[in-house]
Design a protein around this motif. Structure first.
Motif, PDB file in Angstrom:
ATOM      1  N   VAL A   1      15.406   4.058 -19.251  1.00 33.57           N
ATOM      2  CA  VAL A   1      14.358   3.387 -18.475  1.00 33.57           C
ATOM      3  C   VAL A   1      14.517   3.737 -16.993  1.00 33.57           C
ATOM      4  CG1 VAL A   1      13.897   1.510 -20.084  1.00 33.57           C
ATOM      5  CG2 VAL A   1      15.743   1.266 -18.424  1.00 33.57           C
ATOM      6  N   SER A   2      14.977   4.953 -16.722  1.00 28.42           N
ATOM      7  CA  SER A   2      15.090   5.414 -15.340  1.00 28.42           C
ATOM      8  C   SER A   2      13.701   5.593 -14.748  1.00 28.42           C
ATOM      9  CB  SER A   2      15.878   6.722 -15.291  1.00 28.42           C
ATOM     10  OG  SER A   2      15.228   7.720 -16.055  1.00 28.42           O
ATOM     11  N   GLY A   3      13.653   5.892 -13.448  1.00 27.37           N
ATOM     12  CA  GLY A   3      12.373   5.967 -12.764  1.00 27.37           C
ATOM     13  C   GLY A   3      11.407   6.968 -13.355  1.00 27.37           C
ATOM     14  N   SER A   4      11.909   8.055 -13.913  1.00 27.43           N
ATOM     15  CA  SER A   4      11.024   9.075 -14.473  1.00 27.43           C
ATOM     16  C   SER A   4      10.335   8.641 -15.759  1.00 27.43           C
ATOM     17  CB  SER A   4      11.819  10.356 -14.745  1.00 27.43           C
ATOM     18  OG  SER A   4      12.902  10.097 -15.623  1.00 27.43           O
ATOM     19  N   MET A   5      10.750   7.512 -16.332  1.00 26.98           N
ATOM     20  CA  MET A   5      10.137   7.014 -17.567  1.00 26.98           C
ATOM     21  C   MET A   5       8.975   6.065 -17.293  1.00 26.98           C
ATOM     22  SD  MET A   5      11.330   8.139 -20.486  1.00 26.98           S
ATOM     23  CE  MET A   5      10.859   6.811 -21.594  1.00 26.98           C
ATOM     24  N   SER A   6       8.530   5.987 -16.053  1.00 22.90           N
ATOM     25  CA  SER A   6       7.474   5.033 -15.716  1.00 22.90           C
ATOM     26  C   SER A   6       6.133   5.483 -16.279  1.00 22.90           C
ATOM     27  CB  SER A   6       7.376   4.881 -14.196  1.00 22.90           C
ATOM     28  OG  SER A   6       7.046   6.124 -13.599  1.00 22.90           O
ATOM     29  N   GLY A   7       5.176   4.568 -16.225  1.00 21.34           N
ATOM     30  CA  GLY A   7       3.811   4.881 -16.645  1.00 21.34           C
ATOM     31  C   GLY A   7       3.659   5.011 -18.143  1.00 21.34           C
ATOM     32  N   SER A   8       2.931   6.044 -18.556  1.00 19.67           N
ATOM     33  CA  SER A   8       2.597   6.191 -19.972  1.00 19.67           C
ATOM     34  C   SER A   8       3.824   6.433 -20.835  1.00 19.67           C
ATOM     35  CB  SER A   8       1.599   7.333 -20.160  1.00 19.67           C
ATOM     36  OG  SER A   8       2.156   8.558 -19.706  1.00 19.67           O
ATOM     37  N   LYS A   9       4.874   7.034 -20.269  1.00 18.76           N
ATOM     38  CA  LYS A   9       6.087   7.259 -21.055  1.00 18.76           C
ATOM     39  C   LYS A   9       6.666   5.932 -21.548  1.00 18.76           C
ATOM     40  CE  LYS A   9       7.796  11.634 -19.127  1.00 18.76           C
ATOM     41  NZ  LYS A   9       8.925  12.282 -18.422  1.00 18.76           N
ATOM     42  N   LEU A  10       6.778   4.971 -20.640  1.00 14.12           N
ATOM     43  CA  LEU A  10       7.325   3.669 -21.037  1.00 14.12           C
ATOM     44  C   LEU A  10       6.399   2.972 -22.018  1.00 14.12           C
ATOM     45  CD1 LEU A  10       9.607   1.624 -20.669  1.00 14.12           C
ATOM     46  CD2 LEU A  10       8.272   0.595 -18.823  1.00 14.12           C
ATOM     47  N   THR A  11       5.105   3.096 -21.800  1.00 12.87           N
ATOM     48  CA  THR A  11       4.139   2.504 -22.717  1.00 12.87           C
ATOM     49  C   THR A  11       4.310   3.053 -24.129  1.00 12.87           C
ATOM     50  OG1 THR A  11       2.504   2.146 -20.974  1.00 12.87           O
ATOM     51  CG2 THR A  11       1.670   2.254 -23.224  1.00 12.87           C
ATOM     52  N   LEU A  12       4.406   4.379 -24.233  1.00 14.30           N
ATOM     53  CA  LEU A  12       4.544   5.006 -25.547  1.00 14.30           C
ATOM     54  C   LEU A  12       5.900   4.700 -26.162  1.00 14.30           C
ATOM     55  CD1 LEU A  12       2.879   8.406 -24.637  1.00 14.30           C
ATOM     56  CD2 LEU A  12       1.941   6.664 -26.155  1.00 14.30           C
ATOM     57  N   LEU A  13       6.930   4.601 -25.346  1.00 13.26           N
ATOM     58  CA  LEU A  13       8.249   4.234 -25.857  1.00 13.26           C
ATOM     59  C   LEU A  13       8.214   2.830 -26.459  1.00 13.26           C
ATOM     60  CD1 LEU A  13      11.289   4.585 -26.248  1.00 13.26           C
ATOM     61  CD2 LEU A  13      11.603   3.853 -23.876  1.00 13.26           C
ATOM     62  N   LYS A  14       7.563   1.908 -25.780  1.00  9.62           N
ATOM     63  CA  LYS A  14       7.479   0.539 -26.297  1.00  9.62           C
ATOM     64  C   LYS A  14       6.710   0.495 -27.615  1.00  9.62           C
ATOM     65  CE  LYS A  14       7.915  -1.888 -21.890  1.00  9.62           C
ATOM     66  NZ  LYS A  14       7.310  -2.853 -20.951  1.00  9.62           N
ATOM     67  N   ARG A  15       5.646   1.270 -27.689  1.00  6.90           N
ATOM     68  CA  ARG A  15       4.889   1.311 -28.944  1.00  6.90           C
ATOM     69  C   ARG A  15       5.737   1.898 -30.068  1.00  6.90           C
ATOM     70  NH1 ARG A  15      -1.003   3.504 -26.785  1.00  6.90           N
ATOM     71  NH2 ARG A  15      -1.704   1.533 -25.876  1.00  6.90           N
TER      72      ARG A  15
END
Length: 687
Positions: A244-258
């Motif tokens: 969950v580092s800064g580069s995982m922000s935005g759609s990456k984090l959204t898709l990871l959560k899904r």
């Protein structure tokens, strides 16, 4: 005076209702599924933190509300805020809907007796696994938001225990397990194929090949496909380690959560899950917990609390995951770690990565379990995007007997997870050891092509062993042996080797043994007759040599010799096309050729290689050497080795993933997919 007061109170109430009604409309619009792409998509209802409703007046008592004035405040999942004492009194009397918008709450507050040092501010959240008093708050979920920018949980968090022995108890195996298993006599199927069915008596062979083919029992017969149930398959202890580092922000984090939502949904009530999140440091979000209804809800809430920021400390994430595994009080039959990262470790590995010791990222307990040959804890790694450290991720998986998958398109992360989980939820064989004994005194075992599985020769080549490890339902393994076969006089048959195995059944806990499978070759008197080569042996030899060429080409590319790397693969393609299997139109050879051509394109120059070629090749090598499916970007159309080694349980889980509707979406959205495969020839699954 009383009438005037009543009129004033009614007027104030009317103005408050107008304000809150407007806020309710705003909230309704905000929760209609049109969240910005950069926002985290809620997997379950959660308390809103940015409500625009008025926080000056409590809609229940009409008293003023301001933090720090001696009264605790409660913000409901519908975004409306009240005095905590007022709303808990409502709940106590059976009112479980919002007094303003009438939304039915799933997160119910109740009264808490605050400790002396916390009498001001918002109501305290009782952390997971702490006992509740009769009047304690039970505000679900009981997780704080993970503040990745600081690498720590927010002020709601209670310090982690010094020992992670707080895992939830495992479910006792049902007595029906043995009853069901006793009705099924299937064990690992073994077949052997000598390179030639006959050898002239007066001829000797210094490199005579024998193929040993293994196939695990069919999960549909023993219940391993019952993903949602607990009846017959082996339950798993799974720890996911999420970047969950800064580069995982935005759609990456959204898709990871899904994707994590799908994983949680797919686990059964006997399976246990713990989640570790890491940025500059790592934090366990919750202990190993059974994925029953409440356990799944808590897990979803914990994952949904993640935010991004900070650096990338892969070593600390794995260290925390190993601590969860090592210190658990009880154990499920299967155990694994899943690691996802889109960056490079900035805390353990130096900036000069040419001679980096990537083993330093792996906890010693995981390395030791991988070296013993017993029950292991494989780490399955997923490199996300084009900026991750594919060499580090491949090294972690290789040294723990896991797999490395390259997620080139971030939208297929859920399918990549699904394929991996489909295998982990269908383990039918554990700690398998294959043993080979030479039967003829002059037959010598010279080598075993076992890929990533450790093998040894004993007694001057008179015997050998392969540590096969775990097998998924219907999973297959091929091992190519090289033998010295002597010339003989007057013998019509030469006994070459005897093959046997032992393994543990993870459900029944029985030790399964196969005492011996003899391999013989006929000896002909006529030296002029040349028998046909076994197509199975030729096919496997092509696969092994293609993987070896990939390794040589990668090393050339790492030296910057991209023309040489492309040439190595081109030469292998030429030899492949001239093989017996290829001339017969073998589909595996067609798929191998397509894969080699794809690799040539991805290492045409330094930019292309560093962008995706390195990760693509390492994921391919991980798949070939372990003979296990991995996910990776692929531009080939009709044939692809990406789909090799898929098992029926993996394909089934992929189908579930591609029809899965996350709770935040009412209908499926078209997205790229890890393509499903159809079986060909009983060995490989190709498009």
């Amino acid at each position: 005076m009383e009438n005037a007061w009543s009129r004033a109170k009614r007027a104030l109430t009317h103005r408050l209702c107008i304000s809150l009604t407007r806020t309710r409309d705003d909230v309704a619009g905000a929760t209609s599924g049109q969240a910005p792409a950069s926002e985290a998509v809620s997997l379950t209802p959660s308390a809103a933190s940015g409500s625009r409703s008025s926080k000056k007046i409590c809609a229940i008592c009409l008293g003023g509300m301001k933090s720090g004035h001696g009264q605790a405040l409660f913000t409901a999942e519908c975004s409306h805020t009240f005095h905590f004492q007022c709303i808990s009194s409502n709940v106590k009397h059976g009112n479980y809907v919002c007094p303003v918008c009438r939304a039915k709450w799933k997160e119910i507050p109740s009264v808490i007796t605050a400790p002396a040092e916390n009498i001001h501010g918002r109501a305290r959240v009782n952390p997971i696994n702490l006992p509740h008093e009769d009047n304690s708050i039970n505000l679900f979920p009981r997780f704080s938001r993970f503040d990745a920018f600081s690498g720590h949980l927010s002020s709601f968090h209670v310090s982690e225990p010094s020992t992670f022995d707080d895992d939830e108890v495992v479910l006792s195996p049902s007595e029906s397990h043995k009853d069901i298993r006793s009705e099924v006599s299937q064990t690992v199927e073994i077949k052997t194929y000598p390179e030639y069915s006959a050898v002239p008596q007066l001829s000797s062979k210094d490199d005579f090949a024998v193929l040993i083919h293994l196939k695990a029992p069919d999960g549909s017969c023993i219940g391993a496909q019952d993903i949602a149930g607990t009846a017959t398959r082996a339950p798993i202890d799974l720890v996911t380690v999420l970047d969950v580092s800064g580069s995982m922000s935005g759609s990456k984090l959204t898709l990871l959560k899904r994707a994590m939502g799908f994983v949680i949904h797919s686990l059964g009530p006997s399976d246990r899950l713990s989640v570790v999140a890491f940025a500059s440091s790592a934090r366990r979000l919750f202990p190993l917990s059974r994925m029953s209804g409440p356990g799944k809800q808590r897990a979803l809430q914990a994952v949904n609390s993640l935010t991004t920021g900070g650096g990338t400390n892969i070593a600390d994430g794995l260290k925390k995951a190993a601590k969860v595994i090592d210190e658990r009080k009880q154990k499920n039959a299967v155990c694994s770690i899943v690691l996802l990262s889109d960056g490079q470790d900035t805390h353990t590995i130096s900036a000069n990565r040419i001679h980096a010791d990537y083993k330093a990222l792996i906890p010693s307990t995981i390395l030791r379990s991988a070296a013993t040959g017993g029950i292991q804890t494989p780490v399955h790694t997923f490199g996300f995007g084009t900026d991750h450290d594919s060499v580090a991720m491949h090294s972690i998986s290789e040294n723990s007997h896991g797999t490395f998958s390259f997620i080139e398109n971030e939208e297929v992360i859920q399918d990549a997870f699904a394929q991996c989980i489909g295998g982990l939820l269908s383990v039918v064989v554990q700690s398998m050891r294959l043993r080979v004994e030479c039967l003829h005194p002059d037959v010598v075992l010279t080598s075993i092509h076992s890929g990533s599985y450790s093998s040894e020769l004993h007694n001057n080549g008179q015997s050998g062993v392969v540590e096969v490890g775990d097998l998924y339902s219907d999973e297959e393994r091929d091992f190519l042996l090289s033998l010295k076969v002597p010339s003989v006089f007057g013998e019509l048959e030469t006994q070459l080797i005897e093959v046997s195995y032992t393994y543990n059944d993870p459900v029944s806990k029985d030790v399964i043994k196969l005492e011996g499978e003899d391999v013989t070759v006929q000896r002909s008197e006529n030296s002029d007759i040349t028998p046909l080569m076994s197509i199975e042996v030729d096919r496997e030899r092509n696969r092994v040599r293609a993987a070896e060429a990939m390794s040589v080409a990668r090393m050339a590319a790492e030296r910057g010799e991209f023309a040489q790397a492309v040439s190595v693969l081109e030469e292998r393609r030429k030899l492949l096309s001239e093989s017996l299997a290829a001339r017969g139109g073998d589909q595996l050879c067609i798929a191998l050729d397509a894969e080699l051509r794809e690799m040539q394109e991805r290492m045409a120059n330094r930019r292309r290689y560093e962008e995706s070629g390195r990760a693509y090749m390492l994921s391919g090598l991980s798949s070939h050497w372990s003979q296990r499916a991995t996910a990776r970007g692929d531009s080939t159309e009709s044939h692809s080795m990406v789909h090799s080694y898929q098992t029926p349980s993996m394909v089934d889980m992929l189908q579930r993933s591609q029809t899965f509707l996350p709770p935040d979406r009412g209908s499926p959205t078209p997205r790229p997919q890890v393509r499903q495969s159809r079986s060909f020839g009983g060995r490989f699954r190709l498009l």
